[in-house]
Design an enzyme around this catalytic site. Structure first.
Site, PDB file in Angstrom:
ATOM      1  N   GLU A  92      41.168 -12.609  -7.812  1.00 61.04           N
ATOM      2  CA  GLU A  92      40.493 -12.130  -9.022  1.00 61.04           C
ATOM      3  C   GLU A  92      39.594 -13.201  -9.626  1.00 61.04           C
ATOM      4  O   GLU A  92      38.518 -12.901 -10.152  1.00 61.04           O
ATOM      5  CB  GLU A  92      41.506 -11.623 -10.049  1.00 61.04           C
ATOM      6  N   TYR A 139      36.780  -4.851   2.144  1.00 63.26           N
ATOM      7  CA  TYR A 139      37.619  -6.026   1.910  1.00 63.26           C
ATOM      8  C   TYR A 139      37.789  -6.822   3.215  1.00 63.26           C
ATOM      9  O   TYR A 139      37.174  -7.860   3.404  1.00 63.26           O
ATOM     10  CB  TYR A 139      38.981  -5.603   1.364  1.00 63.26           C
TER      11      TYR A 139
END
Length: 543
Positions: A333, A407
């Site tokens: 993150e 991803y």
């Protein structure tokens, strides 16, 4: 019997058409995902979002001051707010305006003449019970929980569903507001932590109002409220642009655990400043905030809910052991501060720009702290999570992202590109250059592709077309036409695909330059061909 069989046959023939029709973009998709005429003529300058949160009723009430510059004269302006919230009034220069609602889109009919170049303001008042997040952060909304002491514990997460799920905004990524003030009123026994720096706290009889100022451009989905009975600790990091404040807010029962686990934040900053360049928001600082869901990349206010454990909720997503060397949520993150918050997609279809680079950042973290092979083993290990069933890039103009392969496949694509370049310092300069070239900007895939191609000195369009716009992997086919002649080519690939690839034949390491036509090479000691495992391709021996 024949009637039943024919009926079943008709249903089977019709089913794909029904599925296709269900996936067709709707009018609501277009209003959300495109730069409509009612969005195109004005440019965001400043927001002041004022919101009061009522935990007992799970409701909110507030106002957003929208400051904008007129690019071209027009009289209808689109603001988005999703049901069940309602806009109660819109005012400009004290005059109440009428508006028409179509789903989440509100078309405001302006009375004041909108002169090109002028700066104007709108006040938008709203209230209601925002959508409750069922499975945050994937199913967005507001999460309403209580901590172990019975204190309210509240946060938003809304990347997919949109920021308009809880506040009225221009809910499209192409136009980021230049700066923003966030004022949040909550019960007096709680704290609100939002983006940027805290300017002041107003003490009221039963409430407090926290005023947070963001001095840098910010994407709408990155705006957050995190409310709880927080305690604070922090540190200063001497980074590439000077002293960076790193502040941590956690529930009081988790302070000791956080003091240990959040040491990864400093390690993250050291590794990513090395690879990507200076942290993009020194003026706003860096915060890591505990929330009642897994976590999100809110700009300068990264949220955390990984249970104070390494890996992804304790699991290694690579299956190699390296994924347990770091706290996945802190590293992933926070990596989005560079790719998502500094460099932001202009259309959700290009979400890979956020997720592929940030997925790849996990292996670069390992590379920096544990050596290159650690990072390579990790990124190769994540291939078990790749489906290769649909393209990474989505559909433009309708708020439609591509496949989840953005991803792990995206990370392996970037790692393959690193190997093609074959110069790690050059690769590092490209990653840093991206963050400098597109500093605080919204971008398209083509801009990113063109920049990398220019830096490498090679037209990489076929490479990106293959990995981003096709679902299948390129296949290296080869065979020996005689005792010493190797023949090889790329198949299952786009036209013009000519990616070089490193292979091993016996004990000899060779770089091949296949095309979609048969190529040949004389080999002194023929044997089976092995592709360098850091190239993400398939291989087939013919005959």
């Amino acid at each position: 019997m024949h009637v039943l069989r024919n009926t079943l046959l008709f249903i089977l023939m019709l089913l794909p058409q029904v599925i296709f029709a269900q996936n067709l973009p709707t009018r609501a998709d277009t209003l959300r995902g495109s730069i409509t005429p009612e969005r195109a003529w004005w440019d965001l300058n400043y927001y002041h979002l004022s919101v009061e949160v009522f935990p007992e009723t799970q409701s909110i009430q507030g106002k957003n001051l929208v400051c904008y510059q007129v690019k071209e004269p027009a009289q209808t302006l689109q603001i988005d707010l999703q049901q069940p919230l309602n806009i109660t009034a819109v005012k400009q220069d004290g005059v109440e305006l009428s508006f028409k609602r179509e789903g989440a889109a509100h078309f405001i009919l302006l009375q004041k003449s909108q002169e090109k170049g002028a700066f104007n303001e709108l006040e938008i008042f709203y209230e209601g019970k925002p959508k409750v997040a069922v499975r945050p952060p994937w199913d967005g909304g507001i999460t309403w929980q209580k901590d172990s002491n019975g204190k309210h514990f509240i946060a938003n997460s809304n990347q997919g569903i949109g920021s308009s799920i809880w506040w009225p905004t221009k809910d499209h990524p192409a136009d980021e507001v230049d700066s923003m003030l966030i004022s949040v009123t909550i019960p007096k026994d709680l704290m609100d932590i939002s983006n940027g720096r805290l300017r002041k706290v107003d003490e009221n009889e039963t409430t407090k109002t926290f005023h947070w100022f963001v001095s840098n451009p910010i994407n709408d989905y990155g705006v957050n409220i995190s409310i709880g009975d927080y305690v604070h600790f922090g540190e200063e990091y001497e980074g590439e642009k000077g002293t960076l404040t790193m502040d941590y807010f956690v529930l009081r029962e988790n302070l000791k655990r956080a003091e240990k686990q959040f040491q990864d934040a400093r390690k993250m900053m050291e590794a990513f400043e090395h690879w990507f360049g200076p942290y993009p928001f020194y003026e706003d600082g860096f915060k890591l905030i505990e929330v009642p869901y897994l976590g999100m990349e809110h700009q300068s206010a990264v949220t955390y809910g990984n249970g104070y454990q390494n890996g992804y909720l304790g699991r290694d997503l690579s299956g190699t052991g390296w994924g347990l060397k770091f706290d996945f949520i802190i590293i992933h993150e926070a990596g989005h501060e560079w790719f998502a918050n500094n460099i932001t997609y202009r259309d959700v279809a290009d979400m890979w720009i956020h997720e592929s680079f940030t997925n790849y950042s996990e292996s670069l973290f390992l590379d920096y702290h544990f050596g290159k092979e650690a990072g390579q083993e990790y990124v190769r290990g994540t291939r078990m999570n790749i489906a290769n069933q649909s393209p990474i890039i989505g559909i433009y103009g309708v708020n439609r992202r591509g496949s989840g392969d953005m991803y792990y496949k995206g990370g392996n694509m970037l790692n393959t590109l690193r190997e093609i370049i074959g110069d790690d310092e050059k690769w590092r300069s490209i990653l840093r250059g991206l963050n400098e070239e597109f500093y605080h900007q919204t971008v398209s895939t083509r801009q990113v592709e063109n920049y990398i191609s220019q830096q490498v000195g090679v037209d990489l369009r076929p490479f990106f077309d293959q990995y981003l716009r096709e679902s299948n992997l390129p296949v290296l086919e080869y065979y020996y036409s005689d005792e010493r002649t190797l023949r090889y080519r790329w198949t299952s690939c786009v036209s013009g695909f000519d990616m070089p690839v490193d292979v091993k034949i016996g004990k000899e390491n060779i770089r091949l330059t296949p095309t979609t036509e048969w190529n040949e090479m004389q080999i002194a000691n023929p044997s089976d061909l092995e592709v360098d495992p850091d190239f993400y391709v398939s291989i087939i021996k013919m005959r």
